[in-house]
Every structure is written in C-alpha cells, then in structure tokens.
Design a protein around this motif. Structure first.
Motif, mmCIF file in Angstrom:
data_model
loop_
_atom_site.group_PDB
_atom_site.id
_atom_site.type_symbol
_atom_site.label_atom_id
_atom_site.label_comp_id
_atom_site.label_asym_id
_atom_site.label_seq_id
_atom_site.Cartn_x
_atom_site.Cartn_y
_atom_site.Cartn_z
ATOM 1 N N ALA A 1 31.717 16.312 25.755
ATOM 2 C CA ALA A 1 31.106 16.998 26.913
ATOM 3 C C ALA A 1 32.360 16.483 28.086
ATOM 4 C CB ALA A 1 29.896 16.274 27.326
ATOM 5 N N ILE A 2 32.904 15.366 28.162
ATOM 6 C CA ILE A 2 33.911 15.275 29.178
ATOM 7 C C ILE A 2 34.901 16.081 29.125
ATOM 8 C CG2 ILE A 2 35.573 13.559 29.952
ATOM 9 C CD1 ILE A 2 33.594 11.311 29.067
ATOM 10 N N VAL A 3 35.621 16.239 27.815
ATOM 11 C CA VAL A 3 36.847 17.135 27.663
ATOM 12 C C VAL A 3 36.231 18.807 27.822
ATOM 13 C CG1 VAL A 3 38.123 18.209 26.061
ATOM 14 C CG2 VAL A 3 37.798 15.828 26.038
ATOM 15 N N GLU A 4 35.129 18.988 27.733
ATOM 16 C CA GLU A 4 34.339 20.588 27.989
ATOM 17 C C GLU A 4 34.548 20.712 29.455
ATOM 18 O OE1 GLU A 4 30.968 21.311 26.123
ATOM 19 O OE2 GLU A 4 31.881 21.644 24.202
ATOM 20 N N VAL A 5 34.160 19.671 30.153
ATOM 21 C CA VAL A 5 34.347 19.652 31.767
ATOM 22 C C VAL A 5 35.563 19.614 32.165
ATOM 23 C CG1 VAL A 5 33.571 18.562 33.813
ATOM 24 C CG2 VAL A 5 32.031 18.696 32.101
ATOM 25 N N MET A 6 36.481 18.819 31.708
ATOM 26 C CA MET A 6 37.950 18.996 32.040
ATOM 27 C C MET A 6 38.514 20.509 31.728
ATOM 28 S SD MET A 6 39.490 15.192 31.547
ATOM 29 C CE MET A 6 39.306 15.018 29.778
ATOM 30 N N HIS A 7 38.200 20.794 30.404
ATOM 31 C CA HIS A 7 38.795 22.336 30.191
ATOM 32 C C HIS A 7 38.296 23.364 31.209
ATOM 33 C CE1 HIS A 7 39.645 21.234 25.470
ATOM 34 N NE2 HIS A 7 40.645 21.095 26.351
ATOM 35 N N LYS A 8 37.011 23.325 31.659
ATOM 36 C CA LYS A 8 36.795 24.147 32.487
ATOM 37 C C LYS A 8 37.344 24.096 33.939
ATOM 38 C CE LYS A 8 32.352 24.654 35.388
ATOM 39 N NZ LYS A 8 30.961 24.183 35.635
ATOM 40 N N LEU B 1 40.333 22.773 33.960
ATOM 41 C CA LEU B 1 41.725 23.184 33.878
ATOM 42 C C LEU B 1 41.941 24.734 34.016
ATOM 43 C CD1 LEU B 1 42.995 20.634 31.183
ATOM 44 C CD2 LEU B 1 43.938 20.750 33.421
ATOM 45 N N ALA B 2 40.977 25.450 33.701
ATOM 46 C CA ALA B 2 40.860 26.758 33.677
ATOM 47 C C ALA B 2 41.422 27.743 35.266
ATOM 48 C CB ALA B 2 39.706 27.393 32.989
ATOM 49 N N GLU B 3 40.916 26.662 35.949
ATOM 50 C CA GLU B 3 41.307 27.091 37.468
ATOM 51 C C GLU B 3 42.647 26.435 37.921
ATOM 52 O OE1 GLU B 3 36.505 27.540 38.414
ATOM 53 O OE2 GLU B 3 37.492 25.509 38.509
ATOM 54 N N THR B 4 43.324 25.784 37.049
ATOM 55 C CA THR B 4 44.682 25.057 37.628
ATOM 56 C C THR B 4 45.937 25.879 37.047
ATOM 57 O OG1 THR B 4 44.792 23.589 35.795
ATOM 58 C CG2 THR B 4 43.360 23.117 37.737
ATOM 59 N N LYS B 5 47.221 25.376 37.136
ATOM 60 C CA LYS B 5 48.167 25.999 36.496
ATOM 61 C C LYS B 5 48.470 25.199 35.197
ATOM 62 C CE LYS B 5 50.053 28.546 39.690
ATOM 63 N NZ LYS B 5 50.797 28.278 40.567
ATOM 64 N N ILE B 6 47.814 24.114 34.855
ATOM 65 C CA ILE B 6 47.791 23.371 33.676
ATOM 66 C C ILE B 6 47.136 24.171 32.704
ATOM 67 C CG2 ILE B 6 47.554 21.267 32.330
ATOM 68 C CD1 ILE B 6 48.055 19.690 34.772
ATOM 69 N N PRO B 7 47.624 24.264 31.441
ATOM 70 C CA PRO B 7 46.790 25.312 30.165
ATOM 71 C C PRO B 7 45.828 24.386 29.955
ATOM 72 C CG PRO B 7 49.044 24.921 29.567
ATOM 73 C CD PRO B 7 49.263 24.231 31.041
ATOM 74 N N GLN B 8 44.673 24.799 29.560
ATOM 75 C CA GLN B 8 43.535 24.018 28.833
ATOM 76 C C GLN B 8 43.902 23.404 27.464
ATOM 77 O OE1 GLN B 8 40.781 27.323 28.394
ATOM 78 N NE2 GLN B 8 39.498 26.221 29.690
ATOM 79 N N GLU B 9 44.958 24.106 26.638
ATOM 80 C CA GLU B 9 45.260 23.734 25.484
ATOM 81 C C GLU B 9 46.158 22.281 25.591
ATOM 82 O OE1 GLU B 9 45.997 26.729 26.612
ATOM 83 O OE2 GLU B 9 44.235 27.624 25.370
ATOM 84 N N GLU C 1 47.340 18.778 42.035
ATOM 85 C CA GLU C 1 46.098 19.883 42.504
ATOM 86 C C GLU C 1 45.301 19.501 41.013
ATOM 87 O OE1 GLU C 1 47.884 23.390 43.691
ATOM 88 O OE2 GLU C 1 48.699 22.416 45.379
ATOM 89 N N ALA C 2 45.814 19.936 39.944
ATOM 90 C CA ALA C 2 45.052 19.931 38.522
ATOM 91 C C ALA C 2 44.329 18.655 38.417
ATOM 92 C CB ALA C 2 45.805 20.231 37.408
ATOM 93 N N LEU C 3 45.022 17.413 38.646
ATOM 94 C CA LEU C 3 44.120 16.270 38.589
ATOM 95 C C LEU C 3 42.927 16.054 39.567
ATOM 96 C CD1 LEU C 3 47.131 13.637 37.887
ATOM 97 C CD2 LEU C 3 45.366 14.917 36.031
ATOM 98 N N ASN C 4 43.391 16.581 40.648
ATOM 99 C CA ASN C 4 42.402 16.352 41.702
ATOM 100 C C ASN C 4 41.158 17.325 41.532
ATOM 101 O OD1 ASN C 4 43.406 14.280 43.392
ATOM 102 N ND2 ASN C 4 44.771 15.785 44.142
ATOM 103 N N HIS C 5 41.373 18.584 40.777
ATOM 104 C CA HIS C 5 40.559 19.503 40.706
ATOM 105 C C HIS C 5 39.657 18.883 39.359
ATOM 106 C CE1 HIS C 5 38.238 23.279 40.927
ATOM 107 N NE2 HIS C 5 38.733 23.471 39.681
ATOM 108 N N ILE C 6 40.321 18.292 38.517
ATOM 109 C CA ILE C 6 39.402 17.794 37.418
ATOM 110 C C ILE C 6 38.326 16.740 37.808
ATOM 111 C CG2 ILE C 6 39.523 16.655 35.108
ATOM 112 C CD1 ILE C 6 42.273 17.702 34.656
#
Lengths: 420, 420
Positions: free
Chosen positions: A162-169, A171-179, A34-39
């Motif tokens: 920028a890509i990582v910032e978007v991915m972090h954004k 991830l904040a809505e998934t179970k995988i921690p941004q860190e 789910e996290a990958l699909n959300h990213i």
C-alpha cells in the motif's frame, strides 16, 4: 487483496528499475527534491489507505501469534505515517551526494581527468518487518539518483504494498518515473533469492534485519552486498577504569535500547578492577535489571549470575542479558574481541592513555570508543542525517552509511585526440 | 624441488597472515619503507636463485607447449628482477595511505569523532602467470600496512616460490614479520577455493587474470572481492566525429597494446560517418593490420571483413581483431554498450558537445572518454603510481586502484564518560 506468490516477475521488475535509473541520471537536484516532498504530501493525505492495509498485516500477525514487540514494530498510525513523511522531507534537505568532483587534473598531453560521484544505479533492499524501511530506503535511493527494488518481510507485505502504491501515485505527478521504485509483492523466498544473482540489473544489495537474513545474502549473492548490522559489541573495563564512568557507560551501552545493533552484549572486565569494585558493580547491574552470564570468577562475585557458554560470547542477546568475562590484561581483552566481535562497536573504559591508544589501534571494528557509550554508532547521533544502515564490512563504506554510500565514481576524460 | 599439493595448509597460512597484520598496525611509515627497500636490495642480490627456479617453470612450460607470448610473460631475467626492485623502491616513495584523518568533529556533548584510514588487514591475491605480480602486490600490500596471501598460477609456481623465499629472507632483517607474506605453494585448485570462504582471516580477495578466473572468484567467494580487469571496451565514432581524431583514437585504442584490458574491442560507427569516410577507414585498418568482424553494412563497405556473431560483440579479442557495428544514432550506440560493455573504458569521438555530454553521463563505466584513446585507464598513465589492478565494480574503488584502495576506515571516538 491478499498478495500471492504467482503475480510477480522479479527479473522484469529489475529490468524496469534499471531502465528507470538511466532517466534519474538526467534529473536535477531540485526535481528529485520536489518528488520527495510530493511523496511526503501524498503519504500524509492517503494515510487511510495505508492503515487499512496495515490492519490486514496486524490481523495476520495476531493469528500467527507474533510477539508484542514485533506487533509494535509492524503497527502503523496516522502519526507514524506523518513521521515517514517528515523523514522524506529531511532527506530532501540533505546535500545531493552525486555530481561532486572529487578530484580533477590535466595530464601533460592536455587530457582533462575528472573523478566525479554518480549514483550506483539500482539498489536492491532486502528487509524484515518494519514498514518504515520502505519509505526511508526509497527516499535515500531517489535522493542519490538510484532506482530501488524493495523486498520487504512477508509479515508487512500488505502495508508495504500500500505504501508503494501511494508512492507510485505521487511519482506519477513528478519527474521521477514510477518504475524507479519496484516492490516485489511476493512472500515466496524464491523471489528474494532471484535478486541475489541479478548482476546485470542490480548494482548492490543491502540486507537489513537479523543475522540470519544478512548471512543468507552475504553467502549467496553474487551481486555486491553492503553488509549491515549484527553488533556483538563489547565494553572493556580496564584495570585503570574510573568507576563512575565504567558503570555509566556499561549500563547505558547495555540498557539504553537493548534491541539495537550498537548495544553492548558483553562486558570484559579486568580482574583487579572487578575485585575492587564488585559491590558497586553488583548494585548497578541489579538496579538496571541486567542479568549476568559470566565465567567462574564472575559467578563467585556477582550473585544470581549463571555460567556463560560459547553461545553467550558469540551471539547478541538484544535484551538486558549480558555476558561478563574477566581478563588479566588488555591483550586478553583484545584477543576476546578479535574472536567474538562482529566489527561493529567496541569500547574501552580506562584512565590509562597508553591502553586506550593500543585498544583504538588494535581493535578491528567500524567504531571504537574510549570512555564513551557504544550507542553513538548511529548516523543521527553522529550528525550524518538519515542512514541506510550501519556497515560492518570494510569495503566501500564502514560504520553508519549516509547518502554518499549510495554513490560510486566515474572517471570522465575530456580530450582533443590524445593517444598513447 | 618441484612443489606438490600435499605440503600446504591454507588455513594455517591465512591465520598466520592475520596475526602478522596486527603487528603491521604499529609500524611507522619509515619502518615499512625500509623493509620495502631492503626487499628490493635482496631481490637484486639473489637474482640467480630466482632465475634457477624460473628455468624449471620455463622447462615445464615448453613441455606443455605454451604460446610464445605466455612464455615471454613467464620468463625472468636479471633486468626484469631489477625492474621488480625498482618497482618496490617506487612504492616505498609513495605517500602512506593509512593514518589519514578523513574528517574529525566534536559532538555537542564533547565526544570527539575521528574518521581515519587504516589497513584492510589481510589481502588474498589470486593471479595467473606473471611472476611480477608476486612482488608488485606484496609491495603495495606491505606499504599500506596489510599482510598478503599470494596464490599465483601453477605455471609460475617455482619462480613465485623462489621470489617469496628471497623476500622472506629480506624480511627477517626488517621490522615486518615474515609471516605477513604467505605464499600458497600448491598447484591444487582446492587451495584457491579454500581462500574463497575464509572470511575470518582474509579481508578482501583480488583476482587478477582472465575473465574465467575473475568470474570463478566473484561467483564463489564469500570473502569480499575487488573485481578487476575484463575490458570489453568500445570506441563510438559519432556522425560528427573528426576524421583524423577518429582514426587515430581507434587505431591507438585497438593496437597500442592489444592484449591489455583497456584496449578497444569493438568499433561502433555512425552509418553516415561510415558512408562518408569508408575509404580512409579501410586504409587505416589495413595499414594497422586490424581484422574486422562486422555487421552486414560493414561487410559491404570493408573488404575482407567477416560477419560478426554474438561472441564477437560479447568477448574480448585481446588481439588485432575488432568487431564493428553500425548504428543510426547515439542512443543505439549507448544501448549496445549497455548490453555488451564490461564497465571498464568507453570512448566517444565527436565534435558535437551535446552528444559528448550525453555519452559521458549515460554510459556506465569506470572511465569514459571524449576524443581520447581508451588506453589512458591506467594508474601509471593517470599519475597514480603503482596500481593493484583496475576495478570494474562500483563499490569501494572504481577504475585504476592505487594504495588507497587497500585501506578502510575506522571511527575513533574519544570521550570522558559520554552516554546517550
């Protein structure tokens, strides 16, 4: 924003990644998917942010006079970002490489033993220009339950950030921690060097890029390395090679995509075959626009060829140039590959089954071909799905590396008081 | 003869080993087995030559005032040499780890793909005192089709040299070339250091010995390393640990063979369990002759214990000393192991299934035990047959390494003219 050297603390980031990797251990396969699909969704939605950052890198690149090919690899578009997203969705569909019980048995005393695949922990990815690696490597790392520390090339730093910032954004809505995804936003080589020795926090380093980068990592890192890439690949045309197969395989191996690691860089040709078939060979080389650097025998037969020097045998051209060496038998061909090969992909063209068998058994490389192009050494072509790179080392993983290369094993022992 | 520094050429020996490794590739399993059995016979027959050389090492050792334990490990006898021979015969009986087709498939275009196990090539074995490693490692290397370069400890140099001379004499009567076994007959550390960077000729280095040796190899080698050994292992006695199981497992893990890498070095104990069971714990520790270095809570409960310092948590005692730390919950125990563990063997004693599951999943080590002694991390105990060492790294092989750890894979591609 132009990123500077001063605002990063590599060790702190690696520690955060390590902590996050522990949280990944308890996620289910569907939570990771789910996290990958959300990213993927968020990357497609926020493509404009990424393109704006990419503009900065392109402007810098232009200023520095980078080649067209380089600028093309650096350049992003809405479509390319959509490709990144599709790639993530494909990775989400792959089988989870962790939690597989490789073997289990019970000792006579009742102790149950289970050998199970688990994530490596934290992957350190050190790569050059192409921003797609930022997404691809992150997808493969997270799918296999690993955290990742990304250190991309300076020329793509704004795009990657920028890509990582978007991915972090996302991830904040998934179970995988941004860190779990750390980007070293520095153009300072010292930041890369710091990763080399962080054995406490980083479990494996994967360099992707040119030979110089890979060499620097292999020679200086105390963190274990998965060595990828450099392919000084040979096609050997044996005395008993079929002419049509030989020409097709040679031209395809050399020119299908000259800049990749599984492209052929040297033709080794049996002197009798060359003598007999020089006319058709010369025609095929000219038609394919291949420029020959050869030994003296080759120069006497192939018009326009120049004398090959040590460098020609030893290095990749990554262009439509080729080195051509004549030999008087198979063992001379194998000996040449032993000296100059990089253990990537090596091919023999022959109708002689004994010679084919000898070549397959004695040549030391990840992939060895009989009567086929070297271009098949590729996770996609072999049906592995996405690959993290092509390993030219012998330990852990050899050849195209898919998700299983990002795992290790644990022995889990379940007892009720067993002692020795 | 006393061996000197001047009469070795390490690079030449490594090149010879590489050449010999190519000859090993074409031998059959029975030819390799016959060679191992013949070495075993000749070792038993020529034991006196070896014992004479061993006398020199023992005399040197005595002169240098080595400990009794050290002298015992160094000392050979007719029986010990017979054990070496039996070990070789056992290895001959094991399944050949090479030539196994791990997977094979055919692409849509008809290209046949085969992933097959092959020898690594040349193994560099760097080890300390015990001369048995000379025979054991040679047996495992040859059985798996590898050549070997042996660099043993200075204190056993005469014994090792004599053993290798006898093995060479035996090999002359077999299909395996003598050059497949190279012994670096030097006490000069520079000879060892030369092995570190011989990527062209040596495919993997395996250090066996103390932490210092292993660290030196890992930090300085550019040749890939299989890291073995150091085990700072913990037994965690949970709040809900069964008293009898806890005591048995602790005492066995600590005292069954205190000097080995899978022995426990630290007891982590839940404070409630300690409070409730201090009397029985104290009695068991005293009876087993275990000397405690503890935190303040432990010192107040266990008579005769001394205050543990950083070194006590961080290092192996390899004796009947133990460090004891109290914790207030499972996560504190896991955090301590994360900081001080060496990813070897870690145990939890508990009747709480959730805590056991959490421990097995979150602790990062080669072998993780629930309600059993750490002493089972051993190729023999687990039924693997002979082992080349216990890997504490994550890549390639983890835990006890048998013959498969000495192999890599090749992709063999068989076509009839396929191109991309």
């Amino acid at each position: 924003m132009t990123l500077t050297k001063s605002n990063v603390n590599v060790e702190e980031q690696a520690i955060k990644a390590k902590k996050a990797s522990k949280k990944l251990l308890v996620l289910s396969e569907s939570e990771k998917n789910e996290a990958l699909n959300h990213i993927a969704d968020v990357l497609e939605k926020d493509y404009e942010t990424i393109l704006q950052a990419n503009e900065k890198d392109l402007a810098n690149g232009k200023e520095q006079g980078f080649s067209d090919a380089f600028m093309d690899r650096l350049s992003l578009s809405k479509d390319r970002i959509a490709d990144f997203a599709s790639g993530l969705r494909e990775v989400a569909k792959l089988e989870d490489p962790t939690g597989n019980i490789l073997s289990d048995w019970t000792l006579d005393n009742g102790l149950q033993v289970e050998q199970i695949t688990v994530p490596l922990g934290v992957i350190g990815m050190i790569y050059e220009a192409r921003p797609n690696v930022t997404v691809d490597a992150t997808g493969l790392a997270l799918k296999s339950g690993n955290a990742i520390v990304l250190k991309g090339g300076s020329s793509a730093i704004n795009s990657n950030n920028a890509i990582v910032e978007v991915m972090h954004k996302a991830l904040a809505e998934t179970k995988i921690p941004q860190e779990a995804v750390q980007f070293i936003a520095s153009t300072d080589r010292k930041a890369t060097n710091q990763l080399f020795t962080m054995k406490e926090h980083i479990d494996v380093l994967i360099p992707r890029g040119g030979g110089k980068l890979i060499k620097a990592v292999v020679e200086n890192a105390t963190v274990p390395v998965l060595e990828t890439g450099v392919g000084n690949c040979h096609v050997y045309v044996d005395k008993e090679a079929d002419v049509e197969k030989a020409i097709n395989i040679l031209v395809n191996s050399k020119t299908h995509r000259p800049a990749v690691c599984n492209a052929a860089e040297t033709l080794i040709v049996h002197e009798d075959w060359l003598e007999k078939n020089s006319a058709v060979l010369v025609e095929a080389l000219q038609e394919a626009g291949i420029h020959v650097h050869g030994d003296e025998k080759v120069m006497s037969v192939i018009p326009g060829s120049v004398l090959a020097e040590e460098d020609d045998w030893a290095n990749e051209y990554l262009s439509t140039d080729i080195a051509v060496k004549t030999v008087s038998d198979l063992s001379e061909a194998i000996a040449h590959i032993e000296v100059y090969g990089t253990k990537h992909s090596e091919a023999i063209v022959t109708e002689n089954a004994d010679n084919a068998r000898t070549f397959l058994s004695l040549v030391d490389a990840a992939a060895i071909y009989h009567n086929a192009s070297t271009r098949f050494t590729d996770g996609g072509a072999l049906g592995f799905g996405a690959e993290i790179g092509i390993s030219t080392q012998k330990l852990h993983a050899r050849g195209p590396m898919g998700l299983p290369a990002l795992t290790t094993v644990k022995f889990l022992m379940k007892g009720n008081g067993q002692i020795r």
